[in-house]
Design an enzyme around this catalytic site. Sequence first.
Site, mmCIF file in Angstrom:
data_model
loop_
_atom_site.group_PDB
_atom_site.id
_atom_site.type_symbol
_atom_site.label_atom_id
_atom_site.label_comp_id
_atom_site.label_asym_id
_atom_site.label_seq_id
_atom_site.Cartn_x
_atom_site.Cartn_y
_atom_site.Cartn_z
ATOM 1 N N SER A 287 0.843 -1.189 0.000
ATOM 2 C CA SER A 287 0.000 0.000 0.000
ATOM 3 C C SER A 287 0.877 1.237 0.000
ATOM 4 O O SER A 287 2.038 1.197 0.417
ATOM 5 C CB SER A 287 -0.907 0.015 1.228
ATOM 6 O OG SER A 287 -0.171 0.310 2.398
ATOM 7 N N ASP A 288 0.332 2.356 -0.466
ATOM 8 C CA ASP A 288 1.040 3.603 -0.256
ATOM 9 C C ASP A 288 0.863 3.986 1.217
ATOM 10 O O ASP A 288 0.038 3.420 1.929
ATOM 11 C CB ASP A 288 0.522 4.702 -1.181
ATOM 12 C CG ASP A 288 1.574 5.756 -1.474
ATOM 13 O OD1 ASP A 288 2.544 5.866 -0.698
ATOM 14 O OD2 ASP A 288 1.439 6.473 -2.477
ATOM 15 N N TRP A 289 1.645 4.951 1.661
ATOM 16 C CA TRP A 289 1.713 5.307 3.079
ATOM 17 C C TRP A 289 0.314 5.543 3.658
ATOM 18 O O TRP A 289 -0.373 6.503 3.291
ATOM 19 C CB TRP A 289 2.577 6.549 3.260
ATOM 20 C CG TRP A 289 2.863 6.910 4.677
ATOM 21 C CD1 TRP A 289 1.988 7.440 5.573
ATOM 22 C CD2 TRP A 289 4.116 6.785 5.367
ATOM 23 N NE1 TRP A 289 2.608 7.657 6.773
ATOM 24 C CE2 TRP A 289 3.918 7.264 6.681
ATOM 25 C CE3 TRP A 289 5.377 6.324 5.003
ATOM 26 C CZ2 TRP A 289 4.940 7.304 7.632
ATOM 27 C CZ3 TRP A 289 6.385 6.361 5.946
ATOM 28 C CH2 TRP A 289 6.169 6.838 7.241
#
Length: 750
Positions: A287-289
């Site tokens: 996932s992105d942050w």
Amino acid sequence: MIKQFLAGLAVLAGTSPVALMAQDDIEGQIDALLAEMTLEEKVGQLTQYSSFWDATGPAPQGGEQEEKFEQVREGRVGSMLNVVGRDEVRAVQELAVEDSRLGIPLIFGYDVVHGHKTIFPIPLAESASWDIDLIEQSARIAAVEAAAQGLNWTFAPMVDISRDPRWGRVMEGAGEDPYLGARIAVARVKGFQGDDLSADDTIAATIKHLAGYGFAEGGRDYNTADFGTVTLHNVILPPFKAAVEEADVRTAMNSFNILNGVPATGDAYLQRDLLKEAWGFDGFIVSDWASGREMIDHGFAAGPRDAAELAIEAGSDMDMESYIYRDHLAGLVESGAVDMAIVDDAVRRVLRVKHELGLFKDPYRYVDDPDQEDILMSPDHRAVALDVAKNSIVLLKNKASLLPLKGGEKVALIGALAADKDTPLGNWRAAGETGTAVSVVEGFEAAGVSFTYREGAAVEVGEAGFPQPVVVNTTDRSGFDAAVAAARKADKVVLVLGEDGLQSGEGRSRSDIGLPGVQQELLEAVHAANPETVLVVMSGRPLILDWADANVPAIVQAWHLGHESGHAITSVLTGDHNPGGKLPMSFPRSVGQIPVYYNYMMTGRPGPLENEVFWSHYNDLPNTPLYAFGHGLSYTGFNYSGLEITQGGRSVTVSVTLENTGDVAGTEVAQLYLRDPVASVVRPVRELKGFEKVMLEPGESTLVTFELTDAELGFYDPYGNFKVENGDFEVYVGGSSAADLGGSFTWSSN
């Protein structure tokens, strides 16, 4: 410990630990390891933390920091990001390998975007080189340097296509075109991953952001995105697909935006149906942050537990700094809400990449050699960085051959950015040290250019370093008078203006993309004092240069070029290097034109209609961009002639004669554009389908040949089906997307 565990597996397998580690049956080893793992240990492999303490110092005491520290020791963390340096990496790796029950090694990630210690031009600038080999070499050097500091995974390349220069992250991508973007995506992945991922100087690459992040409304980062499925399949997805199928990229990152109302982190169509099943991707998705938790803010998930269930079901394998898997995934499995098989598949993917990196055979392979860091910022690496920087510069305008500068001319060098040693490093400068770039002033000095320097007007920034905000509206005109006086006394003026290195990048969207602060006023004042003015633009995006184009005789787009910026710019200005860069993104005439891009769809009222208002146009502005995609001048001239089209079998060959008509050697990027004028789905007015970078001596000519196959002639329908239809096609070849040398052919698959 890992050796003890392998010894246990060896007993089960009836062989020695060494033999087991040497086996090629990675999947069998993963099966055996999965069988030994507890549910909590499996969830741990899907959890990623950012650096949370000084790894070489004392262990953290109390609170969340100590909790994370203990989780690494308990085997409940699979990856760390932002841990850099051999000693730091080893210290954390030892916690996982020596202290946890199974000793599963961590994978260490970092944003190695355009260089590591040696900083290369920003990706958008590198894309302007249209030099695929150089781009791959740049990524290869970045990987070698990152690996020397213990890293084995980069969150790059960003392969998002974008048509909006207000979006700050255009600096991190390859521009507006899916064909060029796909070629560059493959090159960067190959550069990072090399020929053997298990080598200790290669790192796993990440294609990001799946998908549509570059289409944020208003160019505002993290904003919602809305586009049709024809755009999705024909414009947004091709670089992702190419990176998977042609470069075997090992990881992917989902995006912050929604697609058809579904946040990408919870989108099973993108992650499972397309990436993992249709394209055969067997790496893992991160996932992105905090994007997992952010599905709550989108209004898609009711809470963290719901977000965890939605993300894992959709195929998001590893959770970056969101904690939703850490806190809720085990409970979801135990309650029956999530099938263990889904978790096992995600864990298998993570373990597979760790195996491929060689971490199970030697968890310390990236930190064992004390001499590895000697290569950081080596002369060889900086020489390549200089080569890439020179090839990334685009000559936008050169009226009356004002450039190159001539020996003996007195030059006034003006602009705070001309002396700036930090701005050229751009954003995402990885482990590069602040203030270490070669400035233009230093470049002029090294080349022996006779010049006088005046600051003119500063570009004010906030406190140095990411992620401090940037102040763009300085009103300081204190240096104007001195700059104007210097301009009057000079034969020519070189005025270096643009953006600070942190005015583009993530979270750096701008509603006004003209020259920041009072720089436009400085430009006009200096030009009035001496019309023989060369404008050098440092920026991370296309800027609005309409006044400059109308008034300034020479304009050089110099981007943010990395450590060797000053030498590269000086080389072009003096003619030591003949510029050959081409724009990977259209330059708009005004913000009101955005988005403006070359491969648009024809409307029902395309015009122009004389003495008529009812056609698609602006009343105050042409529809065309200021500088077209693919545009870029040279100190020599090139002529295209003799276009020939030959059909045979399942392909069409297009050839053209390219001649250098000037007095100096030069490099030209010959570009082929295709149009399908009638199709079952409306097609763009032009699409890039081939390019060739050619160097020619004065008077020399060569035959440039392109081949068109189903891959170039076909397109995706709204449902993602690839189609090649019979019918007429138009083809254009030239030095930009405005090429006018054309021909046509009729394609039949029968």
